[in-house]
Design an enzyme around this catalytic site. Structure first.
Site, PDB file in Angstrom:
ATOM      1  N   GLU A 495       7.738  14.275  -1.806  1.00 31.72           N
ATOM      2  CA  GLU A 495       7.001  13.992  -0.571  1.00 31.72           C
ATOM      3  C   GLU A 495       7.990  13.948   0.591  1.00 31.72           C
ATOM      4  OE1 GLU A 495       5.371  10.230  -1.788  1.00 31.72           O
ATOM      5  OE2 GLU A 495       4.464  11.186  -3.535  1.00 31.72           O
ATOM      6  N   GLN A 548       9.616   8.780  -3.593  1.00 33.77           N
ATOM      7  CA  GLN A 548      10.047   8.316  -2.273  1.00 33.77           C
ATOM      8  C   GLN A 548      10.667   6.911  -2.303  1.00 33.77           C
ATOM      9  OE1 GLN A 548       7.150   8.395   1.174  1.00 33.77           O
ATOM     10  NE2 GLN A 548       8.332  10.266   1.469  1.00 33.77           N
ATOM     11  N   ASP A 551       9.631   1.658  -5.986  1.00 35.89           N
ATOM     12  CA  ASP A 551       8.390   0.959  -6.350  1.00 35.89           C
ATOM     13  C   ASP A 551       7.309   1.934  -6.829  1.00 35.89           C
ATOM     14  OD1 ASP A 551       8.828  -1.932  -4.712  1.00 35.89           O
ATOM     15  OD2 ASP A 551       9.924  -0.188  -4.003  1.00 35.89           O
ATOM     16  N   TYR A 552       7.341   3.176  -6.336  1.00 34.11           N
ATOM     17  CA  TYR A 552       6.282   4.134  -6.701  1.00 34.11           C
ATOM     18  C   TYR A 552       6.602   4.912  -7.972  1.00 34.11           C
ATOM     19  CZ  TYR A 552       5.185   2.660  -2.063  1.00 34.11           C
ATOM     20  OH  TYR A 552       4.933   1.863  -0.989  1.00 34.11           O
ATOM     21  N   HIS A 593       8.037  -2.416  -1.360  1.00 37.00           N
ATOM     22  CA  HIS A 593       9.128  -1.639  -0.768  1.00 37.00           C
ATOM     23  C   HIS A 593      10.494  -2.226  -1.052  1.00 37.00           C
ATOM     24  CE1 HIS A 593       5.651  -0.271   1.548  1.00 37.00           C
ATOM     25  NE2 HIS A 593       6.297   0.863   1.620  1.00 37.00           N
TER      26      HIS A 593
END
Ligand SMILES: Cc1ncc(C[n+]2csc(CCOP(=O)(O)OP(=O)(O)O)c2C)c(N)n1
Length: 803
Positions: A495, A548, A551-552, A593
């Site tokens: 992304e 990105q 956390d994701y 984040h």
């Protein structure tokens, strides 16, 4: 002339007849393999069975359209397809059912997986690539339903790259002009999974040569399709994906699973569209059956109505195929009976051969064990007990390795008080056997070839006083620029990676410089970004898939854990996918984040390298090492490090940072602090403060968590300081617990410790927002100072009075 045409017509019809009868032979062979397979399980010769009966006809049709260089990514029903391709013999099929650990007997998984997990071998024994364009390829299956889909996308995407990225044109062992199709199979119920939808949407956007065949038998175990799919039909539900004359999208085809001619035609059309035009195709194969139910775990009479069961008998695809063959005049019923009898006999012969080989190895080990135990018994004071154990072992029905080894271990335990002379032979034999068993069951978690990270050249970074100070992100940018220039297989996706060069600008300007097929944007879909990377890596490319923020990674961790991390292990070195996952984490604020979920990563990603560079100089060196090797890796950069100044090494792109070698950042004598990533700076700040009051910290950056300190550097430090504290910003019991376990279990430091080893980590909850949230949620300099002081106080309360 007329005669010649006549000949050609005759030849054509005889080819067709041969084809039909060949397909019948595979279908019926596969059916009998399923029928006998189930019996083997019920006789106790195998633990579990899941079979491809009821799905045979579509698979012979798919095999007809499949070409060399193509890839399959499918699931446990695909035995007929693999057999028809010539990539699975019946003997190999049964070897897997019995869990035969020999890689020749079961080339897909060396007995490491349940039956029905298919794979071809992409690698030579030394770990180098085979010529994939000269063979049929199947990615290695996984059990979680729909988890084949993200990598299917990647396998198809690789063709797109090979066709469009001209610098790859010489890699003809991997692709011929991107003409390869990625063929996926999935059960109708599994299309309910998010991965399925995410993969299809991405394939439609990317326009990749991907054919997805849905085997629709109306159920997902006991649950009928109305409970799974809107309108009870996946092709209906997905009509919005259908391409039109003006808009790109999918071609959607529907066909019945018992209709041979329609199936052959549908797969041929799908293959052509995908191969020639790179149009993705959804092929919904309806009205399939499951003659023996879902698996050996239960019977379908429990949940299918009488009418449904009767319908499944009447519309069995092999029955319908027979009717078709007879009515078309290709063969008589008697001829088909003969073919079936032959096929059945052949299945039985190969099944027996598989059993004899599997059982033969175990029997020979059992016989050797019995002979040794009986011999020793004659000399031992525990004769009666030993002979009893031997007798019990001898009586075991269908003995397995566990029976042999557990008996031998019991014997050795009984013999513990007897002299070496008596038990030596058995003990030696047992040790040798355990070495073999280690290889059979526990090898190949990581590469065992020269392509492992351990074999990479070590080249130190060259930094002088004159080396310019730059932002950390510029070091990465210089590294990526160099690598894009020098390594045509390398590409980056994620992304915001393309146009703006990632949210932290490490790829800034590099898409403009190297092109859109090297540095590319994706939509927001972490799971399939990783799948895209896995698939491309399976086809010889060197993707860097960006998540990105750390956390994701949660959106992609299932795939990393189930697929990428297990790949080398589950194929026993037959496949590799050297994907680098790049992300950034640690030290920001707020629940989503700032995470540092290292415990989660460490527990779920064994089989991958996990790098935690403290700055971008280290990160670039780690990337260089990883790109020399063929091991998959996760690299977590420090989110707060992109704007911090570092000196630009002169040999950027070339220097490497070795894996598993910690670095001592500050020498000291009172206490060793073991940490990594962003915490290095906090610990170093604390060390400076503590130095002022006479406490000398040795600070160690572990650099990589997997592998972990392969040279025992931390242990050596503890021998000097006699105290140790493990520090990170994961939850308590996460990364710090892992590091402590590694050091205590593997580095023999217990005897050197003057104080209990301790950990310091973040609060147990996800961190609170803003700088204050960070301060009160994660370890601060003050927390470190106080914690270390407390340990020193316990050692010497006079010198360090209580706070
Ligand atoms: C993620 C995941 N959830 C659940 C399961 C257990 N499971 C195995 S097969 C299956 C049903 C799959 O049905 P379908 O996709 O229609 O394929 P079929 O077996 O009918 O060919 C389920 C629920 C699994 N393997 N993976």
């Amino acid at each position: 002339m007329a005669g010649k045409i006549q000949d050609q017509v005759q030849q054509a019809s005889s080819i067709q007849r041969n084809q039909v009868l060949e397909d019948f032979r595979w279908a019926i062979t596969s059916r009998h393999a399923s029928l006998m397979g189930r019996k083997e399980v019920f006789m106790g010769k195998a633990k579990f069975g899941i079979f491809g009966d009821g799905k045979e006809l579509a698979q012979v049709a798919m095999a007809r359209a499949f070409q060399k260089g193509d890839f399959r990514a499918g699931y446990y029903r695909d035995q007929t397809f693999m057999m028809a391709l010539g990539e699975l013999t019946v003997q190999q099929y049964f070897a897997q059912l019995y869990a035969h650990t020999n890689v020749v007997a079961d080339p897909a998984s060396a007995g490491r997986l349940m039956n029905g997990h298919f794979a071809t071998r992409s690698l030579n024994e030394d770990g180098s690539w085979k010529a994939l364009t000269t063979q049929y390829n199947s990615a290695a299956d996984v059990s979680p339903t729909a988890a084949q889909m993200p990598k299917l996308l990647g396998l198809a995407f690789a063709s797109k790259l090979y066709r469009n990225n001209k610098s790859l044109k010489d890699l003809t062992d991997f692709s011929v002009h991107g003409n390869e199709v990625a063929w996926g199979t999935i059960g109708n119920a599994s299309t309910s999974e998010g991965m399925f939808f995410e993969s299809l949407n991405a394939a439609g956007v990317l326009q990749v040569p991907m054919v997805v065949a849905v085997w629709d038998d109306g159920f997902g175990i006991s649950v009928p399709k109305e409970f799974h799919t809107t309108k009870g039909s996946i092709s209906e539900a997905l009509l919005g994906l259908q391409r039109t004359t003006t808009e790109k999208g999918f071609e959607i085809l529907r066909v019945k699973g018992w209709d041979y001619e329609a199936l052959v035609q549908a797969f041929a059309i799908a293959g052509r569209l995908a191969r020639e035009e790179h149009v993705p195709v959804l092929l919904h194969v309806e009205e399939m059956t499951q003659p023996q139910g879902h698996s050996t775990s239960g019977s379908h009479e429990r949940y299918k109505s009488k009418d449904r069961l009767q319908w499944e008998k009447d519309w069995d695809c092999i029955l319908k195929f027979r009717e078709y063959i007879i009515s078309s005049g290709f063969a008589t019923a008697d001829h088909l009976d003969e073919l079936e009898a032959e096929a059945k006999g052949e299945v039985k012969r190969q099944k027996d051969a598989a059993w004899n080989e599997f059982n033969g190895e175990i029997k020979s080990e059992l016989d050797q064990a019995l002979a040794l135990i009986r011999l020793i018994a004659e000399k031992s004071s525990r004769k009666i007990a030993l002979l009893q154990l031997a007798d019990d072992l001898k009586k075991t029905i269908n003995p397995i390795r566990k029976d042999v080894v557990s008996t031998v271990r019991k014997c050795l335990f009984l013999l513990r008080t007897e002299g070496d002379e008596i038990k030596k032979e058995l003990a030696n034999w047992y040790n040798q056997l355990q070495e073999k068993n280690q290889d059979r069951y526990n090898s190949h978690l990581y590469s065992q070839t020269e392509f492992s990270v351990g074999h990479c050249k070590q080249i130190p970074a060259h930094v002088t006083e004159d080396s310019p100070l730059v932002d950390g992100r510029e070091i990465l940018q210089a590294f990526f620029d160099y690598t894009l220039e020098h390594n045509p297989r390398f590409f980056a996706l994620g992304e915001d990676v393309g146009k703006i060069g990632d949210v932290n600008q490490a790829f800034a300007g590099l898409q403009a410089k190297h092109g859109e097929w090297r540095v590319m944007d994706t939509s927001i879909r972490e799971c399939t970004i990783i799948g895209q990377g896995i698939g491309a890596a399976l086809r010889g490319l060197r993707p860097m898939a960006e998540i990105q923020y750390l956390d994701y990674l949660l959106y992609g961790i299932q795939l990393l854990s189930d697929d990428l991390a297990t790949l080398t292990y589950r194929t026993k070195g037959g496949q590799k996918a050297p994907l680098i996952v790049r992300t950034r984490g640690h030290r920001l604020e707020g629940v989503w984040h700032s995470g540092s979920p290292m415990g989660m990563i460490l527990s779920s990603l064994r089989g991958m390298i996990v790098c935690v560079p403290r700055n971008m100089t280290q990160a670039a060196g780690m990337y260089a090492t990883l790109l020399q090797s063929d091991e998959p890796a996760l690299v977590i950069e420090c989110l707060n490090g992109y704007r911090l100044k570092e000196q630009m090494p002169q040999n950027i792109g070339e220097y490497t940072v070795p894996m598993g070698i910690p670095e001592v950042l500050r020498e000291g004598k009172d206490l060793t602090v073991v940490t990594y990533g962003s915490m290095c700076r906090i610990v170093l700040d604390a060390a400076s403060e503590l130095a002022e009051i006479g406490i000398s910290l040795e600070v160690i950056d572990v650099q990589t968590l997997l592998p972990f300190d392969t040279q025992g550097i931390i242990g050596q430090s503890i021998q000097k300081t006699n105290r140790v504290l493990f520090a990170d910003e994961d939850v308590p019991g996460g990364g710090t617990a892992y590091m402590m376990q590694q050091v205590l279990d593997h580095q023999g430091v217990y005897a050197y410790l003057d104080a209990a080893p301790q950990t310091i980590a973040a609060q147990a909850h996800r961190p609170a927002y803003s700088t204050d949230g960070d301060y009160f949620s994660k370890p601060s300099v003050e927390d470190l100072v106080e914690k270390v002081y407390q340990i020193m106080h316990e050692s010497n309360p006079k010198k360090f009075p209580a706070l």
